[in-house]
Design a protein around this motif. Structure first.
Motif, PDB file in Angstrom:
ATOM      1  N   VAL A   1      -1.063  24.205   9.583  1.00 50.95           N
ATOM      2  CA  VAL A   1      -1.403  25.111   8.497  1.00 50.95           C
ATOM      3  C   VAL A   1      -1.722  26.486   9.075  1.00 50.95           C
ATOM      4  O   VAL A   1      -2.656  26.635   9.877  1.00 50.95           O
ATOM      5  CB  VAL A   1      -2.612  24.582   7.696  1.00 50.95           C
ATOM      6  CG1 VAL A   1      -2.927  25.545   6.540  1.00 50.95           C
ATOM      7  CG2 VAL A   1      -2.327  23.183   7.160  1.00 50.95           C
ATOM      8  N   GLN A   2      -0.924  27.481   8.688  1.00 49.74           N
ATOM      9  CA  GLN A   2      -1.187  28.869   9.054  1.00 49.74           C
ATOM     10  C   GLN A   2      -2.134  29.428   8.008  1.00 49.74           C
ATOM     11  O   GLN A   2      -1.748  29.735   6.882  1.00 49.74           O
ATOM     12  CB  GLN A   2       0.106  29.674   9.083  1.00 49.74           C
ATOM     13  CG  GLN A   2      -0.052  31.119   9.543  1.00 49.74           C
ATOM     14  CD  GLN A   2      -0.333  31.216  11.035  1.00 49.74           C
ATOM     15  OE1 GLN A   2       0.263  30.481  11.828  1.00 49.74           O
ATOM     16  NE2 GLN A   2      -1.228  32.108  11.405  1.00 49.74           N
ATOM     17  N   LEU A   3      -3.396  29.527   8.341  1.00 50.56           N
ATOM     18  CA  LEU A   3      -4.417  29.913   7.382  1.00 50.56           C
ATOM     19  C   LEU A   3      -4.367  31.407   7.083  1.00 50.56           C
ATOM     20  O   LEU A   3      -3.962  32.215   7.932  1.00 50.56           O
ATOM     21  CB  LEU A   3      -5.798  29.554   7.918  1.00 50.56           C
ATOM     22  CG  LEU A   3      -6.081  28.063   8.122  1.00 50.56           C
ATOM     23  CD1 LEU A   3      -7.385  27.874   8.873  1.00 50.56           C
ATOM     24  CD2 LEU A   3      -6.119  27.332   6.790  1.00 50.56           C
ATOM     25  N   VAL A   4      -4.793  31.766   5.870  1.00 44.30           N
ATOM     26  CA  VAL A   4      -4.957  33.175   5.541  1.00 44.30           C
ATOM     27  C   VAL A   4      -6.004  33.750   6.493  1.00 44.30           C
ATOM     28  O   VAL A   4      -7.100  33.217   6.633  1.00 44.30           O
ATOM     29  CB  VAL A   4      -5.410  33.342   4.080  1.00 44.30           C
ATOM     30  CG1 VAL A   4      -5.738  34.804   3.792  1.00 44.30           C
ATOM     31  CG2 VAL A   4      -4.339  32.834   3.126  1.00 44.30           C
TER      32      VAL A   4
ATOM     33  N   ILE B   1      -2.349  17.039   0.781  1.00 40.45           N
ATOM     34  CA  ILE B   1      -1.590  17.502  -0.384  1.00 40.45           C
ATOM     35  C   ILE B   1      -1.251  18.969  -0.182  1.00 40.45           C
ATOM     36  O   ILE B   1      -2.139  19.791   0.078  1.00 40.45           O
ATOM     37  CB  ILE B   1      -2.396  17.318  -1.685  1.00 40.45           C
ATOM     38  CG1 ILE B   1      -2.738  15.835  -1.899  1.00 40.45           C
ATOM     39  CG2 ILE B   1      -1.627  17.862  -2.885  1.00 40.45           C
ATOM     40  CD1 ILE B   1      -3.699  15.582  -3.049  1.00 40.45           C
ATOM     41  N   ILE B   2       0.030  19.304  -0.298  1.00 38.36           N
ATOM     42  CA  ILE B   2       0.487  20.691  -0.137  1.00 38.36           C
ATOM     43  C   ILE B   2       0.852  21.238  -1.514  1.00 38.36           C
ATOM     44  O   ILE B   2       1.856  20.861  -2.104  1.00 38.36           O
ATOM     45  CB  ILE B   2       1.695  20.780   0.816  1.00 38.36           C
ATOM     46  CG1 ILE B   2       1.450  19.981   2.087  1.00 38.36           C
ATOM     47  CG2 ILE B   2       1.999  22.243   1.123  1.00 38.36           C
ATOM     48  CD1 ILE B   2       0.231  20.397   2.874  1.00 38.36           C
ATOM     49  N   GLY B   3       0.011  22.097  -2.046  1.00 37.33           N
ATOM     50  CA  GLY B   3       0.251  22.674  -3.366  1.00 37.33           C
ATOM     51  C   GLY B   3      -0.735  22.161  -4.387  1.00 37.33           C
ATOM     52  O   GLY B   3      -0.946  20.947  -4.512  1.00 37.33           O
ATOM     53  N   SER B   4      -1.328  23.096  -5.143  1.00 42.31           N
ATOM     54  CA  SER B   4      -2.379  22.708  -6.098  1.00 42.31           C
ATOM     55  C   SER B   4      -1.898  22.827  -7.538  1.00 42.31           C
ATOM     56  O   SER B   4      -2.600  23.343  -8.404  1.00 42.31           O
ATOM     57  CB  SER B   4      -3.620  23.587  -5.891  1.00 42.31           C
ATOM     58  OG  SER B   4      -3.333  24.942  -6.200  1.00 42.31           O
TER      59      SER B   4
ATOM     60  N   VAL C   1      -3.875  21.985   0.599  1.00 44.85           N
ATOM     61  CA  VAL C   1      -3.472  23.299   1.109  1.00 44.85           C
ATOM     62  C   VAL C   1      -2.767  24.070  -0.001  1.00 44.85           C
ATOM     63  O   VAL C   1      -1.825  23.568  -0.618  1.00 44.85           O
ATOM     64  CB  VAL C   1      -2.539  23.159   2.328  1.00 44.85           C
ATOM     65  CG1 VAL C   1      -2.148  24.538   2.855  1.00 44.85           C
ATOM     66  CG2 VAL C   1      -3.199  22.333   3.420  1.00 44.85           C
ATOM     67  N   GLU C   2      -3.200  25.288  -0.247  1.00 46.77           N
ATOM     68  CA  GLU C   2      -2.573  26.141  -1.252  1.00 46.77           C
ATOM     69  C   GLU C   2      -2.274  27.500  -0.639  1.00 46.77           C
ATOM     70  O   GLU C   2      -3.155  28.146  -0.061  1.00 46.77           O
ATOM     71  CB  GLU C   2      -3.478  26.311  -2.471  1.00 46.77           C
ATOM     72  CG  GLU C   2      -2.958  27.286  -3.508  1.00 46.77           C
ATOM     73  CD  GLU C   2      -1.551  26.957  -3.985  1.00 46.77           C
ATOM     74  OE1 GLU C   2      -0.660  27.823  -3.809  1.00 46.77           O
ATOM     75  OE2 GLU C   2      -1.339  25.848  -4.510  1.00 46.77           O
ATOM     76  N   GLU C   3      -1.023  27.933  -0.789  1.00 51.68           N
ATOM     77  CA  GLU C   3      -0.605  29.211  -0.211  1.00 51.68           C
ATOM     78  C   GLU C   3      -0.924  30.389  -1.116  1.00 51.68           C
ATOM     79  O   GLU C   3      -1.169  31.505  -0.645  1.00 51.68           O
ATOM     80  CB  GLU C   3       0.896  29.170   0.086  1.00 51.68           C
ATOM     81  CG  GLU C   3       1.402  30.353   0.873  1.00 51.68           C
ATOM     82  CD  GLU C   3       2.834  30.152   1.358  1.00 51.68           C
ATOM     83  OE1 GLU C   3       3.314  31.027   2.099  1.00 51.68           O
ATOM     84  OE2 GLU C   3       3.458  29.131   1.006  1.00 51.68           O
ATOM     85  N   ASN C   4      -0.925  30.140  -2.429  1.00 50.70           N
ATOM     86  CA  ASN C   4      -1.170  31.218  -3.385  1.00 50.70           C
ATOM     87  C   ASN C   4      -2.432  30.909  -4.197  1.00 50.70           C
ATOM     88  O   ASN C   4      -3.413  30.444  -3.657  1.00 50.70           O
ATOM     89  CB  ASN C   4       0.065  31.402  -4.273  1.00 50.70           C
ATOM     90  CG  ASN C   4       1.282  31.830  -3.476  1.00 50.70           C
ATOM     91  OD1 ASN C   4       1.247  32.864  -2.812  1.00 50.70           O
ATOM     92  ND2 ASN C   4       2.351  31.053  -3.517  1.00 50.70           N
ATOM     93  N   HIS C   5      -2.381  31.169  -5.508  1.00 49.87           N
ATOM     94  CA  HIS C   5      -3.542  30.902  -6.340  1.00 49.87           C
ATOM     95  C   HIS C   5      -3.665  29.409  -6.635  1.00 49.87           C
ATOM     96  O   HIS C   5      -2.667  28.711  -6.824  1.00 49.87           O
ATOM     97  CB  HIS C   5      -3.436  31.668  -7.667  1.00 49.87           C
ATOM     98  CG  HIS C   5      -3.510  33.154  -7.514  1.00 49.87           C
ATOM     99  ND1 HIS C   5      -4.642  33.797  -7.077  1.00 49.87           N
ATOM    100  CD2 HIS C   5      -2.588  34.121  -7.751  1.00 49.87           C
ATOM    101  CE1 HIS C   5      -4.428  35.095  -7.042  1.00 49.87           C
ATOM    102  NE2 HIS C   5      -3.182  35.327  -7.447  1.00 49.87           N
ATOM    103  N   LEU C   6      -4.890  28.922  -6.731  1.00 53.55           N
ATOM    104  CA  LEU C   6      -5.109  27.551  -7.146  1.00 53.55           C
ATOM    105  C   LEU C   6      -4.623  27.363  -8.580  1.00 53.55           C
ATOM    106  O   LEU C   6      -4.766  28.253  -9.424  1.00 53.55           O
ATOM    107  CB  LEU C   6      -6.600  27.200  -7.068  1.00 53.55           C
ATOM    108  CG  LEU C   6      -7.203  27.054  -5.667  1.00 53.55           C
ATOM    109  CD1 LEU C   6      -8.715  26.849  -5.763  1.00 53.55           C
ATOM    110  CD2 LEU C   6      -6.559  25.888  -4.922  1.00 53.55           C
ATOM    111  N   GLY C   7      -4.048  26.204  -8.842  1.00 51.26           N
ATOM    112  CA  GLY C   7      -3.624  25.889 -10.203  1.00 51.26           C
ATOM    113  C   GLY C   7      -2.135  25.809 -10.409  1.00 51.26           C
ATOM    114  O   GLY C   7      -1.674  25.318 -11.442  1.00 51.26           O
TER     115      GLY C   7
END
Length: 461
Positions: A126-129, A9-12, A33-39
């Motif tokens: 996935v390019q991880l932080v 799942i891409i995006g929370s 996978v979440e690129e920004n804040h969860l939620g």
């Protein structure tokens, strides 16, 4: 070698999070996978934070208008930093709740922070932080990446410190004069909010009316209501150029029906719509199609042109509301886990504009009924005729309902106190296929807002 999961799942957001939980409870392994804040947007820069700020603004308005209820008016001393801090506390609590659910309450969910893009069928990198990368493969992939603020082609915009709604939510000082480019529901909610906090507010809209989805009488009433609070509207205005001088004053030049206008303010909010976060997902790699605006194209089951890949929430276009995103989750959950598919293309669209009073909308309006060639009658009743309105002093607005030849409700627009809650009553009526005479003769507790259900249909024409 790629790491394999049952579900990726891409995006929370409001579709991705519950879907991860549902698959986890069904015994599937899930990578989220979440690129920004969860939620997602609702929790972080949409519903929750804006409604928290609107509640503070409404309390300030109540103090200013206390004399209407037999008390002395009080000019509130706005501690804007404290207002924002209250909002931040609520957002933090929601984020922590999402994180706790995904990482501690559920088993089988792996949360990764980074950006994902397709490298092949059923495979994403996935390019991880922090710089590392991971290759993930899964037979089921769900894209729930949402949208971001759309920026108009406006000369000088790149040289001006404009705000989107995301940045506006994090201001620490109250704007002296807020210019809002866009008269949709986002612009109206922020406009009334900041006017009640004490800012001057000017809303610039390119169309002749506000809220392009609504009938003219609803738009006119909304404008009159907000103008009474001191908001200035410039409608039918084509913004051409924006500048900022050495003192920090922003000037927006716009062409209007009466000639060129130069509108000056201290802050500029750009609220001209949204664009999908689909452009960096590597969609072409797997043959996923988008429309001319970049929204991912899906079928009635929300599946893309790539088998096993689904798009959920705002990224596939259509109405961009949290409750629609959540229903996307239910559509794929019921279909994939329970074998009970239903169409995501045919469902009701309730929504509320959270001005005060609210505008609640469900079903067809007059313009839509005419376009579809549906015969209808319309009933329109001022809110002030309801006993509860007179007793509480909340008399602004009207109820408007459409009924068909079989006496069933086609749609409703409720501009008034508790408009969203009352609209939901009409939605239940429509789902139950009740006729309006049944509502006219229903015993409803007095004195409640719901008593309007007895009376509004007496106005049918």
């Amino acid at each position: 070698m790629p790491t394999s999961y049952d579900v990726l799942i891409i995006g929370s957001g409001q579709a991705g999070n519950p879907l991860a939980t549902a698959f986890s409870k069904a015994g599937r392994t899930v990578a989220l996978v979440e690129e920004n804040h969860l939620g997602g947007s609702c929790i972080n820069y949409g519903c929750s934070p804006t409604k928290a700020l609107l509640a503070s603004a409404e309390r300030a308005h109540q103090l200013r208008t206390a004399s209407e209820y037999g008390m002395a008016d009080v000019e509130p001393q706005i501690d804007f930093r404290a207002v924002i801090a209250r909002k931040d506390t609520l957002v933090k609590h929601s984020r922590e709740g999402v994180r706790h659910n995904l990482e501690e309450e559920q088993t089988g969910i792996t949360v990764l922070h980074g950006h994902a893009a397709f490298t092949g069928p059923r495979t994403m990198q996935v390019q991880l932080v922090g710089g590392k990368t991971r290759e993930i493969e899964a037979p089921l992939i769900f894209l729930n990446t949402g949208t971001r603020a759309a920026l108009p082609e406006l000369e000088g915009l790149a040289d001006v410190p404009y705000l989107t709604t995301t940045e506006l939510l994090d201001l620490r000082e109250l704007p002296e004069h807020l210019l809002i480019l866009g008269g949709g529901y986002i612009g109206l909610e922020f406009g009334q909010m900041f006017r009640r906090f004490g800012s001057q507010v000017t809303i610039i809209e390119s169309h002749r009316n506000l809220l392009e989805r609504e009938d003219d009488d609803v738009c006119a009433a909304m404008q009159e209501m907000l103008e009474a609070e001191g908001i200035e509207f410039v409608l039918g205005a084509k913004a051409r150029r924006v500048t900022r001088n050495a003192e920090g004053q922003i000037t927006l030049s716009a062409h209007t029906r009466t000639g060129e206008r130069r509108l000056r303010g201290t802050h500029l909010l750009v609220a001209t719509g949204r664009v999908p976060n689909s452009d960096k997902l590597g969609l072409k790699t797997v043959g996923i199609k988008t429309d001319e605006k970049g929204y991912i194209q899906v079928n009635s089951r929300l599946e893309t042109a790539a088998k096993g890949v689904y798009a959920l929430g705002d990224v596939h276009g259509g109405p961009q509301f949290t409750h629609i995103s959540y229903d996307d989750y239910r559509v794929v959950r019921d279909g994939l886990l329970h074998g009970k598919w239903r169409s995501a293309k045919q469902r009701p669209l309730p929504y509320t504009v959270f001005t005060e009073p609210q505008l609640g909308r469900i079903g067809l309006n007059e313009q839509q009924a005419k376009e579809q060639g549906i015969e209808y009658r319309v009933g329109k009743m001022p809110v002030r005729t309801i006993g509860r309105a007179r007793e509480t002093g909340r008399e602004t607005g009207f109820w408007k309902v459409l009924v068909d030849k079989q006496d069933r409700v086609l749609g409703a627009a409720i501009l008034g106190a508790e408009g969203g809650e009352i609209m939901t009553m009409f939605q239940l009526v429509m789902m139950g296929r009740l006729t309006y005479p049944q509502l006219q003769n229903m015993i409803i507790a007095h004195p409640t807002w719901a008593e309007g259900l007895n009376n509004v249909f007496s106005k049918l024409q």
